[in-house]
Motif scaffolding. Structure first.
Motif, PDB file in Angstrom:
ATOM      1  N   UNK A  84       0.874  -1.164   0.000  1.00 29.65           N
ATOM      2  CA  UNK A  84       0.000   0.000   0.000  1.00 29.65           C
ATOM      3  C   UNK A  84       0.914   1.216   0.000  1.00 29.65           C
ATOM      4  N   UNK A  85       0.794   1.994  -1.064  1.00 32.15           N
ATOM      5  CA  UNK A  85       1.687   3.129  -1.270  1.00 32.15           C
ATOM      6  C   UNK A  85       0.830   4.339  -1.614  1.00 32.15           C
ATOM      7  N   UNK A  86       1.206   5.499  -1.113  1.00 32.01           N
ATOM      8  CA  UNK A  86       0.457   6.709  -1.406  1.00 32.01           C
ATOM      9  C   UNK A  86       1.376   7.852  -1.804  1.00 32.01           C
ATOM     10  N   UNK A  87       0.864   8.730  -2.676  1.00 34.98           N
ATOM     11  CA  UNK A  87       1.597   9.923  -3.089  1.00 34.98           C
ATOM     12  C   UNK A  87       0.627  11.100  -3.112  1.00 34.98           C
ATOM     13  N   UNK A 118       2.320   4.615  -6.927  1.00 31.36           N
ATOM     14  CA  UNK A 118       1.537   5.791  -6.535  1.00 31.36           C
ATOM     15  C   UNK A 118       2.043   7.079  -7.178  1.00 31.36           C
ATOM     16  N   UNK A 119       3.354   7.198  -7.356  1.00 30.22           N
ATOM     17  CA  UNK A 119       3.912   8.443  -7.905  1.00 30.22           C
ATOM     18  C   UNK A 119       3.393   8.728  -9.309  1.00 30.22           C
ATOM     19  N   UNK A 167      11.281   7.011  -4.101  1.00 34.78           N
ATOM     20  CA  UNK A 167      10.951   6.816  -5.520  1.00 34.78           C
ATOM     21  C   UNK A 167      11.928   5.849  -6.198  1.00 34.78           C
ATOM     22  N   UNK A 168      11.393   5.000  -7.056  1.00 31.92           N
ATOM     23  CA  UNK A 168      12.238   4.144  -7.884  1.00 31.92           C
ATOM     24  C   UNK A 168      12.824   5.004  -8.996  1.00 31.92           C
ATOM     25  N   UNK A 181      -3.837  13.298  -5.010  1.00 32.16           N
ATOM     26  CA  UNK A 181      -3.541  12.284  -3.982  1.00 32.16           C
ATOM     27  C   UNK A 181      -3.974  10.933  -4.536  1.00 32.16           C
ATOM     28  N   UNK A 182      -3.018  10.040  -4.751  1.00 32.95           N
ATOM     29  CA  UNK A 182      -3.329   8.751  -5.374  1.00 32.95           C
ATOM     30  C   UNK A 182      -2.542   7.618  -4.725  1.00 32.95           C
ATOM     31  N   UNK A 183      -3.160   6.426  -4.636  1.00 30.72           N
ATOM     32  CA  UNK A 183      -2.441   5.241  -4.182  1.00 30.72           C
ATOM     33  C   UNK A 183      -1.875   4.472  -5.375  1.00 30.72           C
ATOM     34  N   UNK A 184      -1.117   3.427  -5.093  1.00 26.56           N
ATOM     35  CA  UNK A 184      -0.738   2.518  -6.168  1.00 26.56           C
ATOM     36  C   UNK A 184      -1.969   1.682  -6.531  1.00 26.56           C
TER      37      UNK A 184
END
Length: 140
Positions: free
Chosen positions: A17-20, A60-61, A86-87, A32-35
Motif C-alpha cells: 500500500x503506497x500513497x503519493x 503511486x507516484x 521513488x524508484x 492524492x493517489x495510491x498505487x
C-alpha cells in the motif's frame, strides 16, 4: 505525510500500500493517489498473486502525476509527499513533470523490513534527482 499514508490505505494491492500526494506552495492538495491497477481493469477479473500483480500495478507516484493538472504543476511550485523512496522509473516521471521537491518516508527502515529496492536502483534514483536538481528529502 499523514495524507500520503491515508491515501495508501485506498490501495487494493494486498502486498504493498503506497500513497503519493502533491501539494502546492499554499499547502492545497493538487493530487492524492495510491498505487493500483488501471481503472479499466475490473478488480474481480484481476489476480492479486504477487508474480502477476507486478506487471499491472502502477506505483503511486505516476498515478498522482497523471491525476494532477499539468498546468497547476507548472504554476504552483508543487511538493510531492510519498510513503516510500521513488524508484528510478518514478524519478523519471517526476523529472518529466518538473517537480522541484519530493519528500519520502523511509518506511522499510522504520519497520525493520528488508530494502524495497536494490542499491543500484536507489543510486540511480538519487542520481536522477541530482542531475535534474530536484530535492529528494527523507521525511524526519
Amino acid at each position: 505525510m499523514s495524507l500520503a499514508f491515508w491515501t495508501a490505505t485506498r490501495s487494493r494491492d494486498p502486498y504493498r500500500q503506497e500513497g503519493a500526494v502533491i501539494v502546492n506552495s499554499s499547502g492545497h492538495i493538487i493530487s492524492a493517489e495510491p498505487n493500483g491497477i488501471p481503472e479499466l481493469i475490473k478488480t474481480d477479473d484481476f489476480s492479486w498473486e504477487r508474480v502477476e500483480r507486478v506487471d499491472y500495478v502502477e506505483r503511486a507516484i505516476p498515478n498522482a502525476l497523471w491525476a494532477a493538472d499539468s498546468s497547476r504543476l507548472a504554476l504552483e511550485e508543487p511538493v510531492m509527499y510519498v510513503t516510500s523512496h521513488p524508484t528510478k522509473r518514478c524519478m523519471r516521471a517526476i523529472v518529466r513533470a518538473k517537480l522541484e521537491k519530493v519528500i519520502w518516508f523511509p518506511l522499510h527502515d522504520k519497520m525493520g523490513l528488508e530494502a524495497e529496492m536494490s542499491t543500484k536502483e536507489f543510486d540511480a534514483a538519487q542520481k536522477l534527482s541530482t542531475l535534474s536538481k530536484i530535492t529528494l528529502e527523507e521525511y524526519k
